[in-house]
Design a protein around this motif. Structure first.
Motif, PDB file in Angstrom:
ATOM      1  N   ALA A 155      -3.161   7.383  -1.598  1.00  0.00           N
ATOM      2  CA  ALA A 155      -4.324   6.585  -2.015  1.00  0.00           C
ATOM      3  C   ALA A 155      -5.004   5.943  -0.809  1.00  0.00           C
ATOM      4  CB  ALA A 155      -3.890   5.505  -3.001  1.00  0.00           C
ATOM      5  N   GLU A 156      -6.304   5.800  -0.932  1.00  0.00           N
ATOM      6  CA  GLU A 156      -7.081   5.136   0.115  1.00  0.00           C
ATOM      7  C   GLU A 156      -7.163   3.645  -0.188  1.00  0.00           C
ATOM      8  OE1 GLU A 156     -10.902   6.880   0.734  1.00  0.00           O
ATOM      9  OE2 GLU A 156     -10.127   8.908   0.419  1.00  0.00           O
ATOM     10  N   TRP A 157      -7.201   2.861   0.874  1.00  0.00           N
ATOM     11  CA  TRP A 157      -7.357   1.417   0.712  1.00  0.00           C
ATOM     12  C   TRP A 157      -8.825   1.093   0.464  1.00  0.00           C
ATOM     13  CZ3 TRP A 157      -3.711  -2.175   0.080  1.00  0.00           C
ATOM     14  CH2 TRP A 157      -2.395  -1.827   0.386  1.00  0.00           C
ATOM     15  N   LEU A 158      -9.076   0.335  -0.584  1.00  0.00           N
ATOM     16  CA  LEU A 158     -10.429  -0.130  -0.885  1.00  0.00           C
ATOM     17  C   LEU A 158     -10.630  -1.546  -0.358  1.00  0.00           C
ATOM     18  CD1 LEU A 158     -10.675   1.198  -4.549  1.00  0.00           C
ATOM     19  CD2 LEU A 158     -11.624   2.231  -2.481  1.00  0.00           C
ATOM     20  N   TRP A 159      -9.566  -2.329  -0.365  1.00  0.00           N
ATOM     21  CA  TRP A 159      -9.578  -3.667   0.218  1.00  0.00           C
ATOM     22  C   TRP A 159      -8.144  -4.062   0.549  1.00  0.00           C
ATOM     23  CZ3 TRP A 159     -10.177  -3.145  -5.114  1.00  0.00           C
ATOM     24  CH2 TRP A 159      -9.229  -3.782  -5.908  1.00  0.00           C
ATOM     25  N   PHE A 160      -8.016  -5.065   1.401  1.00  0.00           N
ATOM     26  CA  PHE A 160      -6.704  -5.556   1.795  1.00  0.00           C
ATOM     27  C   PHE A 160      -6.549  -6.965   1.233  1.00  0.00           C
ATOM     28  CE2 PHE A 160      -7.831  -2.336   4.887  1.00  0.00           C
ATOM     29  CZ  PHE A 160      -6.680  -1.563   4.893  1.00  0.00           C
ATOM     30  N   PRO A 161      -5.805  -7.083   0.132  1.00  0.00           N
ATOM     31  CA  PRO A 161      -5.691  -8.389  -0.530  1.00  0.00           C
ATOM     32  C   PRO A 161      -5.032  -9.436   0.363  1.00  0.00           C
ATOM     33  CG  PRO A 161      -4.819  -6.619  -1.900  1.00  0.00           C
ATOM     34  CD  PRO A 161      -5.048  -6.049  -0.546  1.00  0.00           C
ATOM     35  N   PRO A 162      -5.568 -10.649   0.342  1.00  0.00           N
ATOM     36  CA  PRO A 162      -4.922 -11.737   1.097  1.00  0.00           C
ATOM     37  C   PRO A 162      -3.533 -12.040   0.520  1.00  0.00           C
ATOM     38  CG  PRO A 162      -7.080 -12.409   0.227  1.00  0.00           C
ATOM     39  CD  PRO A 162      -6.776 -11.069  -0.330  1.00  0.00           C
ATOM     40  N   VAL A 163      -2.689 -12.641   1.322  1.00  0.00           N
ATOM     41  CA  VAL A 163      -1.314 -12.928   0.910  1.00  0.00           C
ATOM     42  C   VAL A 163      -1.268 -13.827  -0.326  1.00  0.00           C
ATOM     43  CG1 VAL A 163       0.846 -14.024   1.635  1.00  0.00           C
ATOM     44  CG2 VAL A 163      -0.416 -12.595   3.232  1.00  0.00           C
ATOM     45  N   TRP A 164      -2.210 -14.766  -0.447  1.00  0.00           N
ATOM     46  CA  TRP A 164      -2.170 -15.701  -1.573  1.00  0.00           C
ATOM     47  C   TRP A 164      -2.295 -14.988  -2.920  1.00  0.00           C
ATOM     48  CZ3 TRP A 164      -6.299 -15.777  -4.819  1.00  0.00           C
ATOM     49  CH2 TRP A 164      -7.526 -15.339  -4.333  1.00  0.00           C
ATOM     50  N   THR A 165      -2.908 -13.784  -2.930  1.00  0.00           N
ATOM     51  CA  THR A 165      -3.048 -13.073  -4.207  1.00  0.00           C
ATOM     52  C   THR A 165      -1.689 -12.652  -4.765  1.00  0.00           C
ATOM     53  OG1 THR A 165      -3.395 -10.928  -3.123  1.00  0.00           O
ATOM     54  CG2 THR A 165      -5.364 -12.229  -3.670  1.00  0.00           C
ATOM     55  N   ARG A 166      -0.722 -12.448  -3.888  1.00  0.00           N
ATOM     56  CA  ARG A 166       0.633 -12.093  -4.352  1.00  0.00           C
ATOM     57  C   ARG A 166       1.278 -13.260  -5.083  1.00  0.00           C
ATOM     58  NH1 ARG A 166       2.324  -9.282   1.240  1.00  0.00           N
ATOM     59  NH2 ARG A 166       0.953  -7.482   1.052  1.00  0.00           N
ATOM     60  N   HIS A 167       1.030 -14.466  -4.610  1.00  0.00           N
ATOM     61  CA  HIS A 167       1.595 -15.646  -5.267  1.00  0.00           C
ATOM     62  C   HIS A 167       0.946 -15.866  -6.630  1.00  0.00           C
ATOM     63  CE1 HIS A 167       3.638 -16.407  -1.545  1.00  0.00           C
ATOM     64  NE2 HIS A 167       2.488 -16.502  -0.882  1.00  0.00           N
ATOM     65  N   VAL A 168      -0.374 -15.693  -6.669  1.00  0.00           N
ATOM     66  CA  VAL A 168      -1.093 -15.811  -7.944  1.00  0.00           C
ATOM     67  C   VAL A 168      -0.613 -14.734  -8.901  1.00  0.00           C
ATOM     68  CG1 VAL A 168      -3.363 -15.648  -9.058  1.00  0.00           C
ATOM     69  CG2 VAL A 168      -3.118 -16.892  -6.904  1.00  0.00           C
TER      70      VAL A 168
END
Length: 192
Positions: free
Chosen positions: A63-76
């Motif tokens: 899969a291709e990356w469309l965006w690189f989620p910030p670390v805080w999204t993992r906590h949410v």
């Protein structure tokens, strides 16, 4: 990606018959019998789920990356998935206050689960998988709530003991899935 799409079509498709073709569903139940319909439904759903899991596993690597989620999204996402577990478990409770208010808590749980994974993952495979489930859950919620209003569905809810039980069970299920099953089934340890 093809295997993922086949799995999604099978899994989401079998769960969409009640929404989009209730008359056909009723006809098939009358033709096959309730027990045989449920067995067929369960078999298609299981095959679809396993195919989706395998397909996602394969699709992730190309899969291709469309965006690189910030670390805080993992906590949410971790918090949202815990709440999603509660809604999915409360759906099985016979007299839950939450169930009586929401009507379709399992669909709310799927929405939260899909949204959580969508914000914390950024590949095309993630968008296909979690976006599909999110779109299905939103559609399901709208159609189900409209149908429940027109049929005047009422749930009995004597007290909160079933909601409290759902909280305990959701914490246990969350622990088992997040710390043990997720890595084994999906190949990703959420808290590693």
């Amino acid at each position: 990606m093809a295997l993922l799409l086949v799995g999604l079509v099978l899994f989401i498709g079998i769960h969409s018959i009640r929404l989009f073709a209730p008359e056909w569903r009723q006809f098939m139940i009358e033709q096959l019998g309730s027990k045989n319909w449920k067995l067929m439904h369960a078999a298609v759903a299981f095959i679809g789920l396993m195919t989706t899991i395998m397909g996602y596993g394969y699709a992730r690597y190309s899969a291709e990356w469309l965006w690189f989620p910030p670390v805080w999204t993992r906590h949410v996402a971790a918090l949202l998935v815990l709440v999603a577990f509660f809604y999915m478990i409360v759906a099985a409770m016979p007299y839950s206050k939450t169930k009586s208010r929401i009507g379709v808590p399992v669909v709310v749980g799927v929405k939260l689960w899909a949204f959580a994974h969508l914000i914390s993952n950024g590949t095309t495979a993630d968008v296909v998988l979690f976006g599909s489930f999110l779109a299905w859950a939103v559609t399901n919620f709208v159609i189900s709530k409209r149908r429940m209003r027109s049929e005047e569905v009422v749930y009995q809810a004597p007290d909160f003991k079933f909601d409290l039980l759902a909280v305990v069970l959701s914490l246990i299920a969350y622990y088992i899935v997040a710390f043990h099953l997720h890595a084994w089934l999906i190949g990703v340890a959420p808290f590693a």
